[in-house]
Design a protein around this motif. Structure first.
Motif, short mmCIF file in Angstrom:
data_model
loop_
_atom_site.label_atom_id
_atom_site.label_comp_id
_atom_site.label_asym_id
_atom_site.label_seq_id
_atom_site.Cartn_x
_atom_site.Cartn_y
_atom_site.Cartn_z
N ALA A 112 3.73 -16.21 2.24
CA ALA A 112 4.19 -15.18 0.76
C ALA A 112 3.53 -14.93 0.34
O ALA A 112 3.13 -13.47 0.14
N LEU A 113 3.10 -16.26 -0.42
CA LEU A 113 1.81 -15.21 -1.89
C LEU A 113 0.78 -15.27 -1.05
O LEU A 113 -0.15 -14.58 -1.88
N ASP A 114 0.65 -15.21 -0.30
CA ASP A 114 -1.12 -14.71 0.50
C ASP A 114 -0.97 -13.16 1.03
O ASP A 114 -1.24 -12.69 0.63
N LEU A 115 0.09 -12.95 1.77
CA LEU A 115 0.76 -11.29 1.89
C LEU A 115 0.43 -10.70 0.50
O LEU A 115 -0.02 -9.41 -0.11
N ALA A 116 1.75 -11.25 -0.79
CA ALA A 116 1.70 -10.62 -2.07
C ALA A 116 0.04 -10.56 -2.94
O ALA A 116 -0.19 -9.85 -2.81
N GLY A 117 -1.22 -11.82 -2.55
CA GLY A 117 -1.97 -11.54 -3.35
C GLY A 117 -2.60 -10.85 -1.89
O GLY A 117 -3.21 -10.21 -3.49
N ALA A 118 -2.71 -10.32 -2.00
CA ALA A 118 -3.79 -9.45 -0.76
C ALA A 118 -3.19 -8.52 -1.34
O ALA A 118 -4.06 -7.66 -1.74
N TYR A 119 -1.82 -7.82 -1.08
CA TYR A 119 -1.31 -7.07 -1.63
C TYR A 119 -1.85 -6.09 -3.04
O TYR A 119 -2.28 -5.15 -3.12
N MET A 120 -2.13 -7.07 -3.80
CA MET A 120 -2.13 -6.66 -5.47
C MET A 120 -3.26 -6.89 -5.29
O MET A 120 -4.55 -5.54 -5.92
N ALA A 121 -4.67 -7.61 -5.05
CA ALA A 121 -6.14 -7.58 -4.75
C ALA A 121 -6.55 -6.28 -4.03
O ALA A 121 -6.84 -5.15 -4.38
N ALA A 122 -5.56 -6.19 -2.70
CA ALA A 122 -6.23 -4.38 -2.24
C ALA A 122 -5.82 -3.56 -3.42
O ALA A 122 -6.63 -2.46 -3.46
N LEU A 123 -4.66 -3.51 -3.87
CA LEU A 123 -4.22 -2.58 -4.82
C LEU A 123 -5.10 -1.96 -6.08
O LEU A 123 -5.55 -1.26 -6.60
N THR A 124 -4.69 -3.74 -6.80
CA THR A 124 -6.37 -3.79 -7.61
C THR A 124 -7.76 -3.01 -7.46
O THR A 124 -7.56 -2.21 -8.66
N VAL A 125 -8.10 -3.62 -6.69
CA VAL A 125 -9.20 -3.42 -6.61
C VAL A 125 -10.00 -2.41 -5.54
O VAL A 125 -10.60 -1.56 -6.47
N SER A 126 -9.44 -1.50 -4.79
CA SER A 126 -9.71 0.13 -4.53
C SER A 126 -8.65 0.63 -5.16
O SER A 126 -9.44 2.40 -5.42
N VAL A 127 -7.87 0.70 -6.20
CA VAL A 127 -7.57 1.93 -7.06
C VAL A 127 -7.80 1.94 -8.75
O VAL A 127 -7.87 3.01 -9.29
N ILE A 128 -8.23 0.73 -9.13
CA ILE A 128 -8.29 0.23 -10.40
C ILE A 128 -9.71 0.09 -10.50
O ILE A 128 -11.28 0.61 -11.29
N MET A 129 -10.64 -1.16 -10.35
CA MET A 129 -11.54 -2.04 -9.80
C MET A 129 -12.78 -1.17 -9.92
O MET A 129 -13.27 -0.71 -10.40
#
Length: 155
Positions: A112-129
């Motif tokens: 669950a932590l892996d999925l949550a981290g992947a979701y947050m990273a994909a969203l943060t990197v592709s939309v913001i960073m």
């Protein structure tokens, strides 16, 4: 046709990452019982990810303008596969380290932590960073994030 080509390359990059992920997780899983120092190996893999990010920064900064696009595409696929391979090596090791503490439901928590981290990273990197900061600062941020996780694992 041009946008179809872009989507094809995105699919191939994802495929290269997933192939590296599968190879890394399979390769470490068959040897997992023989590994005595899982934390030490995990730290080495974390260090490898940091060095790979630094290598990517150097490649993009100094060789990026000189590289022919025909050479760049296979290089990106290779880098994507290597990233997947390193992540694939890490996840089974993290499971073994986490399960050594023998908590009930530990595997589900880690997944669950892996999925949550992947979701947050994909969203943060592709939309913001990436759109706001660019590739090089995003790689530098990832290096800092991996150094922080390396320190936490070492402690």
């Amino acid at each position: 046709a041009f946008f179809g080509l872009i989507f094809t390359h995105i699919a191939l990059l994802s495929c290269a990452f997933m192939a590296g992920l599968a190879l890394g997780s399979w390769g470490i899983s068959v040897r997992l019982e023989k590994i005595n120092n899982t934390r030490g190996l995990f730290i080495k893999i974390e260090s490898g990810i940091i060095m790979l990010c630094a290598l990517i920064i150097l490649l993009l900064r100094y060789l990026g303008p000189l590289i022919n696009p025909a050479v760049a595409m296979p290089l990106f696929f290779l880098l994507s596969a290597v990233c997947g391979w390193l992540v694939g090596l890490e996840f089974p090791l993290a499971n073994k380290i986490f399960l050594e503490q023998a908590r009930p439901g530990a595997a589900g928590i880690l997944y669950a932590l892996d999925l949550a981290g992947a979701y947050m990273a994909a969203l943060t990197v592709s939309v913001i960073m990436e759109p706001v900061l660019g590739v090089l600062p995003s790689c530098l941020f990832l290096i800092l994030l991996k150094i922080a996780s390396l320190v936490l694992v070492a402690i």
